[in-house]
Design a protein around this motif. Structure first.
Motif, PDB file in Angstrom:
ATOM      1  N   MET A   1       0.628  -1.158  -0.129  1.00 40.56           N
ATOM      2  CA  MET A   1      -0.237  -0.063   0.003  1.00 40.56           C
ATOM      3  C   MET A   1       0.873   1.367  -0.210  1.00 40.56           C
ATOM      4  O   MET A   1       1.786   1.223   0.477  1.00 40.56           O
ATOM      5  CB  MET A   1      -0.872   0.035   1.318  1.00 40.56           C
ATOM      6  N   THR A   2       0.487   2.363  -0.704  1.00 41.59           N
ATOM      7  CA  THR A   2       1.051   3.461  -0.889  1.00 41.59           C
ATOM      8  C   THR A   2       0.221   4.795  -0.584  1.00 41.59           C
ATOM      9  O   THR A   2      -1.126   4.372  -1.063  1.00 41.59           O
ATOM     10  CB  THR A   2       1.793   3.854  -2.085  1.00 41.59           C
ATOM     11  N   CYS A  17      -4.403  10.166  -1.991  1.00 40.60           N
ATOM     12  CA  CYS A  17      -4.843   9.203  -2.861  1.00 40.60           C
ATOM     13  C   CYS A  17      -3.929   7.705  -2.282  1.00 40.60           C
ATOM     14  O   CYS A  17      -2.916   7.935  -1.793  1.00 40.60           O
ATOM     15  CB  CYS A  17      -4.443   9.529  -4.305  1.00 40.60           C
ATOM     16  N   GLY A  18      -4.455   6.770  -2.865  1.00 41.21           N
ATOM     17  CA  GLY A  18      -3.617   5.649  -2.708  1.00 41.21           C
ATOM     18  C   GLY A  18      -3.082   5.120  -3.812  1.00 41.21           C
ATOM     19  O   GLY A  18      -3.071   5.486  -4.870  1.00 41.21           O
ATOM     20  N   GLY A  19      -2.468   4.014  -3.730  1.00 40.89           N
ATOM     21  CA  GLY A  19      -1.628   3.354  -4.910  1.00 40.89           C
ATOM     22  C   GLY A  19      -1.198   2.030  -4.377  1.00 40.89           C
ATOM     23  O   GLY A  19      -1.065   1.699  -3.147  1.00 40.89           O
ATOM     24  N   SER A  20      -0.476   1.255  -5.218  1.00 38.92           N
ATOM     25  CA  SER A  20       0.110  -0.134  -5.282  1.00 38.92           C
ATOM     26  C   SER A  20       1.412  -0.204  -5.607  1.00 38.92           C
ATOM     27  O   SER A  20       1.711   0.022  -6.853  1.00 38.92           O
ATOM     28  CB  SER A  20      -0.831  -1.144  -5.406  1.00 38.92           C
ATOM     29  N   THR A  29      -1.701   3.793  -9.684  1.00 38.53           N
ATOM     30  CA  THR A  29      -2.869   4.441  -9.160  1.00 38.53           C
ATOM     31  C   THR A  29      -3.952   5.005  -9.998  1.00 38.53           C
ATOM     32  O   THR A  29      -4.187   4.239 -11.071  1.00 38.53           O
ATOM     33  CB  THR A  29      -2.146   5.745  -8.176  1.00 38.53           C
ATOM     34  N   ALA A  30      -4.954   5.770  -9.691  1.00 37.82           N
ATOM     35  CA  ALA A  30      -5.972   6.089 -10.362  1.00 37.82           C
ATOM     36  C   ALA A  30      -5.573   7.209 -11.199  1.00 37.82           C
ATOM     37  O   ALA A  30      -5.007   8.180 -10.853  1.00 37.82           O
ATOM     38  CB  ALA A  30      -7.294   6.335  -9.586  1.00 37.82           C
ATOM     39  N   GLY A  31      -6.254   7.469 -12.588  1.00 39.32           N
ATOM     40  CA  GLY A  31      -5.950   8.494 -13.500  1.00 39.32           C
ATOM     41  C   GLY A  31      -6.181   9.761 -12.719  1.00 39.32           C
ATOM     42  O   GLY A  31      -5.724  11.013 -12.858  1.00 39.32           O
ATOM     43  N   HIS A  32      -7.440   9.706 -12.095  1.00 37.53           N
ATOM     44  CA  HIS A  32      -7.977  10.884 -11.506  1.00 37.53           C
ATOM     45  C   HIS A  32      -7.024  11.587 -10.250  1.00 37.53           C
ATOM     46  O   HIS A  32      -7.377  12.581  -9.996  1.00 37.53           O
ATOM     47  CB  HIS A  32      -9.529  10.860 -11.086  1.00 37.53           C
ATOM     48  N   GLY A 171     -10.447   9.915  -0.876  1.00 41.06           N
ATOM     49  CA  GLY A 171      -9.173   9.444  -0.181  1.00 41.06           C
ATOM     50  C   GLY A 171      -8.753   8.191  -0.267  1.00 41.06           C
ATOM     51  O   GLY A 171      -7.325   7.544  -0.175  1.00 41.06           O
ATOM     52  N   ASP A 172      -9.564   7.127  -0.809  1.00 47.43           N
ATOM     53  CA  ASP A 172      -9.411   5.800  -1.041  1.00 47.43           C
ATOM     54  C   ASP A 172      -8.767   5.659  -2.561  1.00 47.43           C
ATOM     55  O   ASP A 172      -8.311   4.560  -2.927  1.00 47.43           O
ATOM     56  CB  ASP A 172     -10.564   4.997  -0.955  1.00 47.43           C
ATOM     57  N   SER A 173      -9.311   6.681  -3.173  1.00 46.22           N
ATOM     58  CA  SER A 173      -9.064   6.620  -4.899  1.00 46.22           C
ATOM     59  C   SER A 173      -7.579   6.182  -5.207  1.00 46.22           C
ATOM     60  O   SER A 173      -6.868   6.627  -4.337  1.00 46.22           O
ATOM     61  CB  SER A 173      -9.368   8.042  -5.541  1.00 46.22           C
ATOM     62  N   GLY A 174      -7.451   5.435  -6.272  1.00 45.87           N
ATOM     63  CA  GLY A 174      -6.218   4.770  -6.409  1.00 45.87           C
ATOM     64  C   GLY A 174      -5.533   3.635  -5.631  1.00 45.87           C
ATOM     65  O   GLY A 174      -4.700   2.899  -6.056  1.00 45.87           O
ATOM     66  N   GLY A 175      -6.206   3.231  -4.486  1.00 51.65           N
ATOM     67  CA  GLY A 175      -5.931   2.396  -3.567  1.00 51.65           C
ATOM     68  C   GLY A 175      -6.086   1.004  -4.213  1.00 51.65           C
ATOM     69  O   GLY A 175      -6.899   0.896  -5.196  1.00 51.65           O
ATOM     70  N   PRO A 176      -5.917   0.092  -3.554  1.00 49.60           N
ATOM     71  CA  PRO A 176      -5.889  -1.398  -3.930  1.00 49.60           C
ATOM     72  C   PRO A 176      -7.152  -2.220  -3.871  1.00 49.60           C
ATOM     73  O   PRO A 176      -7.642  -1.980  -2.559  1.00 49.60           O
ATOM     74  CB  PRO A 176      -4.764  -2.127  -3.570  1.00 49.60           C
ATOM     75  N   GLN A 177      -7.524  -3.138  -4.672  1.00 54.59           N
ATOM     76  CA  GLN A 177      -8.717  -4.188  -4.126  1.00 54.59           C
ATOM     77  C   GLN A 177      -7.790  -5.380  -4.575  1.00 54.59           C
ATOM     78  O   GLN A 177      -7.323  -5.757  -5.749  1.00 54.59           O
ATOM     79  CB  GLN A 177      -9.784  -3.881  -5.074  1.00 54.59           C
ATOM     80  N   ILE A 178      -7.734  -6.092  -3.676  1.00 56.12           N
ATOM     81  CA  ILE A 178      -6.746  -7.321  -3.694  1.00 56.12           C
ATOM     82  C   ILE A 178      -7.631  -8.604  -3.367  1.00 56.12           C
ATOM     83  O   ILE A 178      -8.688  -8.738  -2.638  1.00 56.12           O
ATOM     84  CB  ILE A 178      -5.709  -7.202  -2.649  1.00 56.12           C
ATOM     85  N   ARG A 179      -7.013  -9.950  -3.780  1.00 56.08           N
ATOM     86  CA  ARG A 179      -7.832 -11.029  -3.484  1.00 56.08           C
ATOM     87  C   ARG A 179      -6.611 -12.282  -3.422  1.00 56.08           C
ATOM     88  O   ARG A 179      -5.374 -12.033  -3.565  1.00 56.08           O
ATOM     89  CB  ARG A 179      -8.603 -11.529  -4.546  1.00 56.08           C
ATOM     90  N   ARG A 180      -7.069 -13.277  -2.758  1.00 59.10           N
ATOM     91  CA  ARG A 180      -5.881 -14.313  -2.575  1.00 59.10           C
ATOM     92  C   ARG A 180      -5.803 -15.028  -3.954  1.00 59.10           C
ATOM     93  O   ARG A 180      -6.810 -15.469  -4.523  1.00 59.10           O
ATOM     94  CB  ARG A 180      -6.478 -15.314  -1.484  1.00 59.10           C
TER      95      ARG A 180
END
Length: 230
Positions: A1-2, A17-20, A29-32, A171-180
């Motif tokens: 997480m960044t 914003c978030g990022g990975s 991250t997200a373009g916006h 504030g969550d924009s750009g952050g990750p959605q993860i799965r196993r």
């Protein structure tokens, strides 16, 4: 997480914003989150910390590459299109990058969201309250029909929270959605983009995520073509 600190152009408010981290020197991250019409990033990224303003490794942003098809939502198209961007760091970091998923998983697949987004359910930056500690929310992949008509598709993942009144927000924009994935290792399937339906507040409905598997070829090609000096 960044975490990517920035300032909102319209109001002057501080945001995030978030990022990975997907490569020792690249963050997705997200373009916006890097759209100069909306925000002005402060030029740094914090990597690998559960705290928004401390810990981890801080690097400067050496280069920004936004997807060429990126377009901000409008009255005619109420969601962001091709909402993904890459940030090249000025130097590699020691933190371990997350693997890009080859598939997002079928609807119903358990996933997890991470972010430093507001804990107050609002789209108004003047009312937002960004936590210092990283937040997590266990969710699931939604069917396209669980998002608003036309919102979800091959490049945009519908995401549904089993918890009432809980979803990613500003504030969550750009952050990750993860799965196993294979070997029970976390892998990246989505980038937080925005709401998955027309609504007045974040927690009132599904979320929309740019599909990392759909953009994996562009991501890898961009990194390959921009190797070398800063």
């Amino acid at each position: 997480m960044t975490s990517i600190p920035e300032r909102v152009n319209q109001t002057g408010d501080r945001g995030v914003c978030g990022g990975s981290l997907i490569d020792p020197q690249w963050v997705v991250t997200a373009g916006h989150c890097v759209d100069s019409a909306l925000v002005t990033p402060d030029g740094t990224v914090r990597i690998g910390s559960e705290h928004r303003n401390s810990g981890g490794t801080v690097r400067r942003i050496a280069q920004v590459v936004t997807h060429p098809g990126y377009a901000l939502q409008s009255e005619s198209v109420p969601f962001n299109r091709n909402d993904v961007a890459l940030l090249k760091l000025d130097r590699p970091v020691a933190e371990k990058p997350i693997r890009l998923a080859s598939r997002p998983g079928e609807p119903g697949t358990p996933t997890r969201l991470l972010g430093f987004g507001t804990t107050v359910d609002t789209y108004d930056f003047t009312k937002a309250r960004f936590p210092e500690r990283l937040q997590e929310l266990d969710v699931r992949r939604g069917a396209e029909s669980e998002c608003g008509p036309g919102y979800a598709g091959r490049t945009r993942l519908c995401t549904v929270s089993p918890r009432r009144e809980a979803m990613a927000c500003i504030g969550d924009s750009g952050g990750p959605q993860i799965r196993r994935g294979p070997g029970w290792q976390w892998e990246l399937i989505g980038v937080t983009s925005g709401p998955g339906a027309a609504r007045a507040a974040c927690a009132g409905g599904p979320g929309l995520y740019s599909s990392v598997p759909a953009y994996a070829d562009w991501i890898r090609a961009t990194i390959r073509s921009n190797r070398g000096g800063n």
